[in-house]
Enzyme design. Structure first.
Site, mmCIF file in Angstrom:
data_model
loop_
_atom_site.group_PDB
_atom_site.id
_atom_site.type_symbol
_atom_site.label_atom_id
_atom_site.label_comp_id
_atom_site.label_asym_id
_atom_site.label_seq_id
_atom_site.Cartn_x
_atom_site.Cartn_y
_atom_site.Cartn_z
ATOM 1 N N ARG A 269 -4.758 6.452 -7.926
ATOM 2 C CA ARG A 269 -4.460 7.889 -7.877
ATOM 3 C C ARG A 269 -4.349 8.480 -9.282
ATOM 4 O O ARG A 269 -4.893 9.564 -9.568
ATOM 5 C CB ARG A 269 -3.169 8.118 -7.092
ATOM 6 N N LEU B 258 0.876 -1.173 0.000
ATOM 7 C CA LEU B 258 0.000 0.000 0.000
ATOM 8 C C LEU B 258 0.912 1.222 0.000
ATOM 9 O O LEU B 258 1.996 1.201 0.599
ATOM 10 C CB LEU B 258 -0.890 0.035 1.252
ATOM 11 N N ASP B 259 0.473 2.294 -0.643
ATOM 12 C CA ASP B 259 1.236 3.536 -0.579
ATOM 13 C C ASP B 259 1.345 4.000 0.871
ATOM 14 O O ASP B 259 0.472 3.714 1.700
ATOM 15 C CB ASP B 259 0.559 4.637 -1.405
ATOM 16 N N ARG B 260 2.366 4.740 1.136
ATOM 17 C CA ARG B 260 2.612 5.211 2.500
ATOM 18 C C ARG B 260 1.418 5.977 3.069
ATOM 19 O O ARG B 260 1.067 5.820 4.243
ATOM 20 C CB ARG B 260 3.862 6.110 2.507
#
Length: 349
Positions: A267, A148-150
């Site tokens: 995104r 997962l992205d930060r």
């Protein structure tokens, strides 16, 4: 001279190395494997030596997403790595547990908070996996199944056995998992726009102040015939429309299901459609993000909400859910929360 994986070459070695992949490393992506082998080397440099062809698998060029097989021989170019981050024999990563959604002998599912990277690297000393290992020193095996992205919160799977890791990663590769996110986007999303099928490609921003090193990694929508194009499919359903404040305008809360797991896929797809995710500092709108910060949104509004997968040991089909974290729930009016509850109860998710 060949090294079998698991040997400990000098961390400061700056010479060509040849590594033979064993069964424990089989199935890993090339980039993930190199991040472990080349600790201390910036990820941007790792991707650069892959793209340039300096990293070879069985004498041939390879891609970052290439899966390793037992017996593969890797050629690594001369790179200088840092010494392992150890002090007095103790790991530098702080010991930390995370909210547990599911745990048994094979699998650990946690609710990752925003602001924590899933692993160390690129200026991050430690991430979820290092902190979990520090908190569980007796654990024989803990490996990330996916990423997962930060700044994304929500469900993250960790394998506790090599067999579980291999089985779960195969499910992700074969698109046998169901991954649904909640995203608050700018503007009113058209209810009839349900499928985003646009190829993506990674690129690097220019280095700052003329520096020879390339800058941060980014992703963009490209044409199908682009040499680096990777197919990406995102499904979108509107849960509710809302207005957070006069300066932010209309927003839409979406349930977003990804059929492919590309870097920054949600995104970039949403932003390219003209509806960037609220609070996204890479692909969002700077001025609207400032207005949202005044309302209390200090992070990107993207949450890994639901995950469906087949248990690697029992074969049971599981469905996990992670509720919106307090900082995001506080921004959604009660009628939006009611709409979300209705959406769940009807089985639409």
């Amino acid at each position: 001279m060949k090294n079998i994986i698991g040997a400990k070459p000098s961390p400061a070695a700056a010479e060509v190395r040849f590594l033979t992949v064993d069964g424990e490393s089989a199935g890993q992506r090339l980039d993930n494997f190199l991040f472990k082998q080349l600790k201390g080397v910036p990820k941007t440099h790792v991707y650069r030596i892959i793209r340039s062809g300096e990293v070879r698998i069985n004498k041939g060029r390879a891609q970052a997403e290439t899966r390793l097989a037992p017996g593969d021989v890797l050629r690594l170019p001369p790179v200088r790595t840092s010494a392992p981050a150890q002090a007095g024999g103790q790991p530098l990563a702080p010991a930390r547990e995370f909210p547990v959604l599911l745990e048994d002998e094979a699998v650990l599912a946690i609710d990752k908070p925003a602001g924590v990277a899933v692993h160390g690297g690129s200026g991050v000393s430690s991430g979820v996996i290092e902190q979990l290992r520090a908190a569980r020193p007796a654990a024989r095996f803990l490996e990330l199944v996916h990423r997962l992205d930060r700044e994304t919160s929500g469900i993250l799977l960790v394998a506790k056995k090599r067999s579980a890791l291999t089985a779960l990663q195969e499910q992700f590769r074969e698109r046998e998992t169901g991954k649904t996110y909640l995203a608050l986007v700018e503007g009113r999303w058209p209810a009839n726009r349900k499928v985003l099928d646009a190829p993506l490609a990674k690129y690097l921003l220019p280095g700052q102040n003329g520096a020879p090193e390339a800058g941060e990694r980014r992703v963009k929508v490209v044409a199908k015939d682009h040499p680096d194009a990777m197919r990406a499919v995102t499904l979108v359903k509107v849960i509710a429309g809302l207005t957070l404040g006069p300066e932010t305008g209309e927003c839409s809360l979406l349930a977003v299901t990804i059929k492919t797991g590309r870097t920054h896929q949600i995104r970039v797809h949403l932003a390219s459609a003209g509806h960037p995710i609220a609070g996204d500092d890479k692909y969002g709108d700077f001025e609207r993000n400032r207005a949202l910060q005044k309302l209390g949104l200090k992070r990107m509004f993207l949450h890994a909400w639901r995950l469906q997968f087949t248990h690697p040991a029992t074969g049971a089909r599981l469905s996990l859910q992670a509720a919106l974290p307090p900082e995001l729930k506080a921004l959604t009016p009660q009628e939006v929360q009611d709409a979300l509850a209705t959406y769940l109860s009807t089985g639409s998710a």
